[in-house]
Structures are given as structure tokens and as C-alpha cells.
Scaffold this active site. Structure first.
Site, PDB file in Angstrom:
ATOM      1  N   TYR A  62       6.057   1.680  11.107  1.00 53.56           N
ATOM      2  CA  TYR A  62       7.022   2.411  10.271  1.00 53.56           C
ATOM      3  C   TYR A  62       7.595   3.648  10.982  1.00 53.56           C
ATOM      4  CZ  TYR A  62       6.067  -0.589   6.253  1.00 53.56           C
ATOM      5  OH  TYR A  62       5.984  -1.664   5.408  1.00 53.56           O
ATOM      6  N   PHE A  67       8.635   9.042   1.960  1.00 53.35           N
ATOM      7  CA  PHE A  67       7.776   7.891   1.666  1.00 53.35           C
ATOM      8  C   PHE A  67       6.935   7.441   2.873  1.00 53.35           C
ATOM      9  CE2 PHE A  67      11.912   6.020   2.818  1.00 53.35           C
ATOM     10  CZ  PHE A  67      11.545   5.075   3.765  1.00 53.35           C
ATOM     11  N   THR A 108      14.740  -3.975  -1.385  1.00 56.61           N
ATOM     12  CA  THR A 108      13.524  -3.199  -1.117  1.00 56.61           C
ATOM     13  C   THR A 108      12.777  -2.844  -2.400  1.00 56.61           C
ATOM     14  OG1 THR A 108      14.599  -2.280   0.838  1.00 56.61           O
ATOM     15  CG2 THR A 108      12.666  -1.110   0.021  1.00 56.61           C
ATOM     16  N   HIS A 159       7.079  -7.648   3.815  1.00 54.14           N
ATOM     17  CA  HIS A 159       7.949  -7.018   4.815  1.00 54.14           C
ATOM     18  C   HIS A 159       8.586  -8.101   5.678  1.00 54.14           C
ATOM     19  CE1 HIS A 159       9.239  -4.492   8.234  1.00 54.14           C
ATOM     20  NE2 HIS A 159       8.818  -5.516   8.966  1.00 54.14           N
ATOM     21  N   ARG A 168      15.107 -12.089   4.897  1.00 56.79           N
ATOM     22  CA  ARG A 168      15.481 -10.865   4.156  1.00 56.79           C
ATOM     23  C   ARG A 168      16.052 -11.227   2.791  1.00 56.79           C
ATOM     24  NH1 ARG A 168      14.017  -5.615   5.681  1.00 56.79           N
ATOM     25  NH2 ARG A 168      15.966  -4.831   4.795  1.00 56.79           N
ATOM     26  N   ARG A 181      10.277 -10.436  -3.895  1.00 56.10           N
ATOM     27  CA  ARG A 181      10.061  -9.135  -4.538  1.00 56.10           C
ATOM     28  C   ARG A 181      10.497  -9.162  -5.999  1.00 56.10           C
ATOM     29  NH1 ARG A 181      12.417  -5.735   0.612  1.00 56.10           N
ATOM     30  NH2 ARG A 181      10.434  -5.230   1.621  1.00 56.10           N
ATOM     31  N   LYS A 229       1.970  -7.860   2.241  1.00 55.56           N
ATOM     32  CA  LYS A 229       1.378  -6.515   2.136  1.00 55.56           C
ATOM     33  C   LYS A 229       0.090  -6.527   1.283  1.00 55.56           C
ATOM     34  CE  LYS A 229       5.741  -4.071   2.968  1.00 55.56           C
ATOM     35  NZ  LYS A 229       6.687  -3.038   2.458  1.00 55.56           N
TER      36      LYS A 229
END
Ligand code: IDP
Ligand code: MG
Length: 151
Positions: free
Chosen positions: A51, A59, A93, A117, A87, A104, A11
Site C-alpha cells: 500500500y 486510511f 472500492t 484487492h 477490477r 464487493r 482480504k
């Protein structure tokens, strides 16, 4: 075991912060095969389609703004059970809940700036790969380490 493809996006915050190589390095170290990659300045239309499942949620608009604010790196990764593996490598998230050792968890702090993502299942992966890439952009090749990665 099933061979899968997944869509991964580095991102804008991670691109701006110079984390592209670091993130790709993790997938390479894991032995995951890269089959497509490009730098993309994301249009509002593409972001809204990507999205689309979140349309109407609070959001949604901020996330579209986030993802269109600066270029992203779009990739397709391939391998046995790669969707779930990616994942788990990404972590939860919200980076503040994501375990240390995850992408993350190691690189982010806020849910609205969560670095990366990855598709969340086979149907989403197929939809996202087709949305971001043409068939011709996806490479087919063997990696020389494949025989040492599998049992
Ligand atoms: P995921 O990316 O882990 O699959 P989703 O729930 O599908 O998480 O949300 C999609 C993206 O929307 C998140 O990665 C994040 O960028 C953004 N997002 C989700 N929930 C929030 C929120 O509560 N605040 C701000 N952004 C959010
Ligand atoms: Mg999701």
C-alpha cells in the site's frame, strides 16, 4: 486484446467469513486462469510496501492493520485484459457503492472491509506480482477449456 497477469488478494475479512471458495469460483466460472496462489500471514513490511502509494493518507495505517490482522489469499490470474475484467468483477472500492453482482457489491458493506484487492493497471500488476511471488511460484500451463473460451 493483450494477455495480462494481475495480482488478486482475498482480504482477511473474506477469509474469516468463509468466502475464499466463493470468490475463486467466480474467477473460475469466468474462465480466468489461476497461475499462482498461497495463504499468507502478511507482515507489516509487506503490507506497507503493497500500500506504499497510499502512505500519508488517513486510511493508510488502518488499511495496513486490516491486511495484517489475519491471513489473506494471494493469487496471480492470467488472461486477455484480465486486469480490467477483475477490477470490474470486484466492483467499486466502497462495497456500499459497488453494484450488485460484483464481489464487493454482493459480499461487503464498508470501505474498510472490502473483501478483495486487484491490481489497477499493468505497472501496478507487475510491481505487486513481484512483491508477493517469486518467479518459480508462477505456473505455466494450458487449460483444456482455452479453445472454447476464445474466438
Ligand atoms: P482499490 O482497492 O479499489 O484499488 P484504493 O483507493 O487503491 O482502492 O485503496 C486501497 C485500499 O485502501 C482499499 O481497497 C481499502 O481497503 C482501503 N481504503 C481506501 N479508502 C479508504 C477509506 O476511505 N477508508 C478506509 N479504507 C480505505
Ligand atoms: Mg488501488
Amino acid at each position: 486484446m493483450s494477455k495480462e497477469q494481475t495480482f488478486v488478494m482475498i482480504k482477511p475479512d473474506a477469509v474469516q467469513r468463509g468466502l475464499i471458495g466463493n470468490i475463486i469460483h467466480r474467477f473460475e466460472q469466468k474462465g480466468i486462469k489461476l497461475v499462482a496462489m498461497k495463504l499468507v500471514s502478511v507482515s507489516k513490511d509487506l503490507a506497507e510496501k503493497h500500500y506504499g502509494v497510499h502512505k500519508g493518507k488517513p486510511f493508510f495505517e488502518p488499511t495496513v492493520k486490516y491486511i495484517t490482522s489475519s491471513p489473506v489469499v494471494a493469487m496471480v490470474l492470467e488472461g486477455e485484459n484480465v486486469i480490467g475484467i477483475v477490477r470490474r468483477m470486484m466492483g467499486k472500492t466502497n462495497p456500499s457503492d459497488a453494484a450488485p453482482g460484483t464481489i464487493r457489491g454482493d459480499f461487503g458493506q464498508f470501505i474498510g472491509r472490502n473483501i478483495v484487492h486487484g491490481s489497477d493497471g499493468p505497472d501496478t500488476a507487475e510491481f505487486e506480482i513481484n512483491l508477493w511471488f517469486s518467479k518459480e511460484e508462477i505456473a505455466r500451463y494450458n487449460r483444456i477449456d482455452e479453445i472454447w473460451l476464445t474466438e
